[in-house]
Write a protein that holds these residues in place. Sequence first.
Motif, mmCIF file in Angstrom:
data_model
loop_
_atom_site.group_PDB
_atom_site.id
_atom_site.type_symbol
_atom_site.label_atom_id
_atom_site.label_comp_id
_atom_site.label_asym_id
_atom_site.label_seq_id
_atom_site.Cartn_x
_atom_site.Cartn_y
_atom_site.Cartn_z
ATOM 1 N N LYS A 1 -13.590 6.713 -9.287
ATOM 2 C CA LYS A 1 -12.943 6.576 -7.983
ATOM 3 C C LYS A 1 -13.256 5.186 -7.460
ATOM 4 C CE LYS A 1 -13.458 11.428 -6.686
ATOM 5 N NZ LYS A 1 -14.084 12.345 -5.735
ATOM 6 N N PHE B 1 -3.119 7.103 -6.384
ATOM 7 C CA PHE B 1 -3.364 6.333 -5.170
ATOM 8 C C PHE B 1 -3.184 7.255 -3.969
ATOM 9 C CE2 PHE B 1 -2.501 3.052 -8.175
ATOM 10 C CZ PHE B 1 -3.084 1.893 -7.696
ATOM 11 N N LEU C 1 -3.322 6.997 -12.731
ATOM 12 C CA LEU C 1 -3.974 6.436 -11.551
ATOM 13 C C LEU C 1 -3.336 7.120 -10.353
ATOM 14 C CD1 LEU C 1 -3.947 2.614 -12.356
ATOM 15 C CD2 LEU C 1 -5.776 4.251 -12.768
ATOM 16 N N PHE D 1 -11.160 -3.724 -6.526
ATOM 17 C CA PHE D 1 -11.495 -2.329 -6.770
ATOM 18 C C PHE D 1 -13.001 -2.173 -6.578
ATOM 19 C CE2 PHE D 1 -8.008 -3.329 -9.778
ATOM 20 C CZ PHE D 1 -7.062 -2.410 -9.365
ATOM 21 N N ARG E 1 0.839 -1.205 0.000
ATOM 22 C CA ARG E 1 0.000 0.000 0.000
ATOM 23 C C ARG E 1 0.872 1.252 0.000
ATOM 24 N NH1 ARG E 1 -2.781 2.605 4.617
ATOM 25 N NH2 ARG E 1 -4.327 3.976 3.703
ATOM 26 N N TRP F 1 0.563 7.329 -10.843
ATOM 27 C CA TRP F 1 1.122 6.344 -11.769
ATOM 28 C C TRP F 1 0.624 6.682 -13.173
ATOM 29 C CZ3 TRP F 1 4.186 2.132 -10.280
ATOM 30 C CH2 TRP F 1 4.324 1.958 -8.908
ATOM 31 N N ILE G 1 -8.309 5.097 -5.114
ATOM 32 C CA ILE G 1 -7.685 5.317 -6.416
ATOM 33 C C ILE G 1 -8.594 6.249 -7.205
ATOM 34 C CG2 ILE G 1 -6.900 4.311 -8.595
ATOM 35 C CD1 ILE G 1 -6.743 1.618 -7.161
ATOM 36 N N GLN G 2 -7.984 7.256 -7.815
ATOM 37 C CA GLN G 2 -8.708 8.133 -8.733
ATOM 38 C C GLN G 2 -8.110 7.933 -10.120
ATOM 39 O OE1 GLN G 2 -8.115 12.071 -7.184
ATOM 40 N NE2 GLN G 2 -9.755 11.852 -5.685
ATOM 41 N N LEU H 1 2.403 1.906 -3.397
ATOM 42 C CA LEU H 1 1.455 2.335 -4.424
ATOM 43 C C LEU H 1 1.117 3.823 -4.346
ATOM 44 C CD1 LEU H 1 -1.018 -0.664 -4.354
ATOM 45 C CD2 LEU H 1 0.458 -0.003 -6.259
ATOM 46 N N GLN H 2 1.319 4.445 -3.218
ATOM 47 C CA GLN H 2 0.885 5.830 -3.017
ATOM 48 C C GLN H 2 1.499 6.775 -4.049
ATOM 49 O OE1 GLN H 2 -1.605 6.529 -0.427
ATOM 50 N NE2 GLN H 2 -1.529 4.328 -0.815
#
Length: 123
Positions: A75, A59, A57, A91, A28, A35, A64-65, A31-32
Amino acid sequence: MKACWALLAGSCLVFAGDNPAELIRKDRDRLQGAWKVVDAVSKGERVPREELEDLYLIFKEDLIQVQERDKINDKFHFKLDPAHKPKAIDFTFTDGPKKGRTDKAIYLLDGDDLKFCIQEAKD
């Protein structure tokens, strides 16, 4: 001394890998941020690069947006299962006509590369 440190570090990583909560936190955290989408296949067809030009993407915590240019398209809340082989992610749409729907996926996080294979849920 370096060889001993590498062995010790490797042992720590194996131990941390046995703890599912630690695996989730680790992935996690990695991923922040933003991307850039550089490649995509939809329904067996490669998405043209020009359609991906400004697609990101984002995060943030467990959200996730999907951002295209300055517009947020979708979202999702995401839930990781890095102990699953291959690693799994769910998701769940947070708004719009698909609100509450959960799509299942697997993911590969390798350095600065992130890959998904998503199975969309039936509406």
